[in-house]
Design a protein around this motif. Sequence first.
Motif, PDB file in Angstrom:
ATOM      1  N   ALA A 110      -0.205   6.587  -6.152  1.00 24.33           N
ATOM      2  CA  ALA A 110       1.217   6.363  -6.401  1.00 24.33           C
ATOM      3  C   ALA A 110       1.759   5.261  -5.505  1.00 24.33           C
ATOM      4  O   ALA A 110       2.543   4.401  -5.939  1.00 24.33           O
ATOM      5  CB  ALA A 110       1.996   7.658  -6.183  1.00 24.33           C
ATOM      6  N   SER A 111       1.325   5.264  -4.233  1.00 26.23           N
ATOM      7  CA  SER A 111       1.777   4.238  -3.294  1.00 26.23           C
ATOM      8  C   SER A 111       1.282   2.855  -3.724  1.00 26.23           C
ATOM      9  O   SER A 111       2.028   1.871  -3.722  1.00 26.23           O
ATOM     10  CB  SER A 111       1.269   4.565  -1.888  1.00 26.23           C
ATOM     11  OG  SER A 111       1.560   3.519  -0.984  1.00 26.23           O
ATOM     12  N   VAL A 112      -0.009   2.798  -4.109  1.00 24.52           N
ATOM     13  CA  VAL A 112      -0.580   1.520  -4.549  1.00 24.52           C
ATOM     14  C   VAL A 112       0.100   1.032  -5.820  1.00 24.52           C
ATOM     15  O   VAL A 112       0.347  -0.164  -5.997  1.00 24.52           O
ATOM     16  CB  VAL A 112      -2.102   1.663  -4.766  1.00 24.52           C
ATOM     17  CG1 VAL A 112      -2.683   0.409  -5.416  1.00 24.52           C
ATOM     18  CG2 VAL A 112      -2.791   1.924  -3.438  1.00 24.52           C
ATOM     19  N   CYS A 113       0.410   1.961  -6.707  1.00 24.83           N
ATOM     20  CA  CYS A 113       1.096   1.614  -7.958  1.00 24.83           C
ATOM     21  C   CYS A 113       2.423   0.920  -7.657  1.00 24.83           C
ATOM     22  O   CYS A 113       2.746  -0.116  -8.257  1.00 24.83           O
ATOM     23  CB  CYS A 113       1.328   2.879  -8.783  1.00 24.83           C
ATOM     24  SG  CYS A 113       2.247   2.627 -10.314  1.00 24.83           S
ATOM     25  N   CYS A 114       3.182   1.462  -6.699  1.00 25.06           N
ATOM     26  CA  CYS A 114       4.474   0.861  -6.353  1.00 25.06           C
ATOM     27  C   CYS A 114       4.294  -0.494  -5.680  1.00 25.06           C
ATOM     28  O   CYS A 114       5.017  -1.452  -5.971  1.00 25.06           O
ATOM     29  CB  CYS A 114       5.256   1.800  -5.431  1.00 25.06           C
ATOM     30  SG  CYS A 114       5.781   3.327  -6.222  1.00 25.06           S
ATOM     31  N   GLN A 115       3.301  -0.593  -4.776  1.00 22.53           N
ATOM     32  CA  GLN A 115       3.035  -1.873  -4.124  1.00 22.53           C
ATOM     33  C   GLN A 115       2.606  -2.919  -5.149  1.00 22.53           C
ATOM     34  O   GLN A 115       3.052  -4.068  -5.102  1.00 22.53           O
ATOM     35  CB  GLN A 115       1.938  -1.709  -3.071  1.00 22.53           C
ATOM     36  CG  GLN A 115       2.330  -0.869  -1.877  1.00 22.53           C
ATOM     37  CD  GLN A 115       1.185  -0.740  -0.897  1.00 22.53           C
ATOM     38  OE1 GLN A 115       0.582  -1.730  -0.488  1.00 22.53           O
ATOM     39  NE2 GLN A 115       0.885   0.485  -0.493  1.00 22.53           N
ATOM     40  N   GLY A 116       1.728  -2.506  -6.069  1.00 19.09           N
ATOM     41  CA  GLY A 116       1.252  -3.439  -7.083  1.00 19.09           C
ATOM     42  C   GLY A 116       2.358  -3.887  -8.011  1.00 19.09           C
ATOM     43  O   GLY A 116       2.450  -5.062  -8.376  1.00 19.09           O
ATOM     44  N   ALA A 117       3.233  -2.950  -8.396  1.00 17.81           N
ATOM     45  CA  ALA A 117       4.349  -3.301  -9.280  1.00 17.81           C
ATOM     46  C   ALA A 117       5.271  -4.308  -8.607  1.00 17.81           C
ATOM     47  O   ALA A 117       5.727  -5.271  -9.227  1.00 17.81           O
ATOM     48  CB  ALA A 117       5.122  -2.041  -9.665  1.00 17.81           C
ATOM     49  N   ALA A 118       5.558  -4.087  -7.302  1.00 19.81           N
ATOM     50  CA  ALA A 118       6.419  -5.013  -6.567  1.00 19.81           C
ATOM     51  C   ALA A 118       5.774  -6.391  -6.471  1.00 19.81           C
ATOM     52  O   ALA A 118       6.431  -7.427  -6.655  1.00 19.81           O
ATOM     53  CB  ALA A 118       6.710  -4.458  -5.172  1.00 19.81           C
ATOM     54  N   LEU A 119       4.458  -6.415  -6.222  1.00 12.44           N
ATOM     55  CA  LEU A 119       3.743  -7.690  -6.115  1.00 12.44           C
ATOM     56  C   LEU A 119       3.738  -8.436  -7.445  1.00 12.44           C
ATOM     57  O   LEU A 119       4.022  -9.641  -7.511  1.00 12.44           O
ATOM     58  CB  LEU A 119       2.298  -7.430  -5.659  1.00 12.44           C
ATOM     59  CG  LEU A 119       1.366  -8.641  -5.604  1.00 12.44           C
ATOM     60  CD1 LEU A 119       1.842  -9.634  -4.553  1.00 12.44           C
ATOM     61  CD2 LEU A 119      -0.061  -8.206  -5.303  1.00 12.44           C
ATOM     62  N   LEU A 120       3.438  -7.718  -8.521  1.00 11.49           N
ATOM     63  CA  LEU A 120       3.312  -8.345  -9.835  1.00 11.49           C
ATOM     64  C   LEU A 120       4.649  -8.801 -10.409  1.00 11.49           C
ATOM     65  O   LEU A 120       4.695  -9.675 -11.270  1.00 11.49           O
ATOM     66  CB  LEU A 120       2.613  -7.391 -10.806  1.00 11.49           C
ATOM     67  CG  LEU A 120       1.145  -7.078 -10.468  1.00 11.49           C
ATOM     68  CD1 LEU A 120       0.610  -5.961 -11.351  1.00 11.49           C
ATOM     69  CD2 LEU A 120       0.273  -8.323 -10.612  1.00 11.49           C
ATOM     70  N   GLY A 129      11.800   0.378  -3.555  1.00 12.12           N
ATOM     71  CA  GLY A 129      12.714   0.732  -4.630  1.00 12.12           C
ATOM     72  C   GLY A 129      11.999   1.186  -5.883  1.00 12.12           C
ATOM     73  O   GLY A 129      12.629   1.689  -6.813  1.00 12.12           O
ATOM     74  N   PHE A 130      10.668   0.976  -5.944  1.00  8.50           N
ATOM     75  CA  PHE A 130       9.884   1.418  -7.093  1.00  8.50           C
ATOM     76  C   PHE A 130       9.479   2.877  -6.930  1.00  8.50           C
ATOM     77  O   PHE A 130       9.135   3.327  -5.831  1.00  8.50           O
ATOM     78  CB  PHE A 130       8.630   0.559  -7.255  1.00  8.50           C
ATOM     79  CG  PHE A 130       8.855  -0.710  -8.031  1.00  8.50           C
ATOM     80  CD1 PHE A 130       8.811  -0.709  -9.423  1.00  8.50           C
ATOM     81  CD2 PHE A 130       9.129  -1.901  -7.376  1.00  8.50           C
ATOM     82  CE1 PHE A 130       9.017  -1.869 -10.142  1.00  8.50           C
ATOM     83  CE2 PHE A 130       9.337  -3.069  -8.088  1.00  8.50           C
ATOM     84  CZ  PHE A 130       9.280  -3.058  -9.474  1.00  8.50           C
TER      85      PHE A 130
END
Length: 263
Positions: A110-120, A129-130
Motif C-alpha cells: 500500500a505504501s509503495v502504491c502511494c509512492q508510485g502513484a505520486a511519482l507517476l 495525500g494518496f
Amino acid sequence: MAKYCMEDVPDLLKDESVDNVPALLSRLVKSLPANAGNLIKWVIEVRRQEEGGSGLSKEEEERLILKEMILQQVRDTELFRLVRELQFTKQPCCSCSYSSDDDSFTRIAASVCCQGAALLTGNLSSKDGFCCRETCFKCVQVDGDGPKTVVTGTAVSGVNEQSVDMLLPISTLETSVCNSNSSNEVVKYPSRTDILTVLLLALHPSTWVGIKDERLKAEFQSLISTDILHDDLKREILHLRRQLHYVRSCKEEEYGDPVPQSH
C-alpha cells in the motif's frame, strides 16, 4: 544502530558462556534495535498499468531476475540457513512466521502504491495525500521463465486516481501466489530472515575480534566473510557496510577503512 555496533555487540561478545554459533546468533538477533531493518532499503519497481500490458518487457524481466538472483544468493549462504533455523525454533509453525502491522507485505504494498502513484503523476510532494484503495496479486507469463508475480494497486487523491503495477521478486524458498493453493496466503518479501542475514553480513568484520573463544571466532568469521559471497551480493554487502560506517561516524570522529580488501 550506532549504539548497537559500538556498545551492545562488544558487550555481548565478552560473554564467555557463549560457546557455539547458534547461541551467539540468538544473542545478536535478540539485541538488535527494533528499527534495525530500516538500514536496508529494498526497491520495488512500479509502472502504470496501462503501460505494462499483460506481460513484462525484456528490461523489466532482466531487472526482476537480477533481484531474484541476489535474494537467492542471500538464501544460499550458511548464515541464512542458521538464522532461518533460529527463527523456526522460536516459531515452528510456518503460518506464524514473522508478521506485524508495520512490516506486513500488504502494508508495504500500500505504501509503495502511494509512492508510485505520486511519482507517476509527477508530484512527489503529494504522496501523503494518496490513499491506496486496494491491492491484489496477479501472475504474468514470461517467455522461458514461467509466471512472475505482479502486485497491482489503485491509489486515489481527491478526484485523481492512479493504477500501478509493482514487480515482485520471488525466490525458490518463498511460496509464489501463482502456485499457492491458499487464497489467504500472503507473500512477504524480503522475509525477516533475509533482513537479519544481511544485517549480520553488513556488520564490520572487526566487530567479531572481541569473541573470546578462538574456535568460535574463526567459525563465525568464516560465516560472514565476503570472500565466500557471489560478486553481486558482495557489492550490496560492501555498500551496506559503508552506510553503517557513516552511521557510526556520527558517534565516533574516525575509524578504520569500512571496507577492507579481504576478510
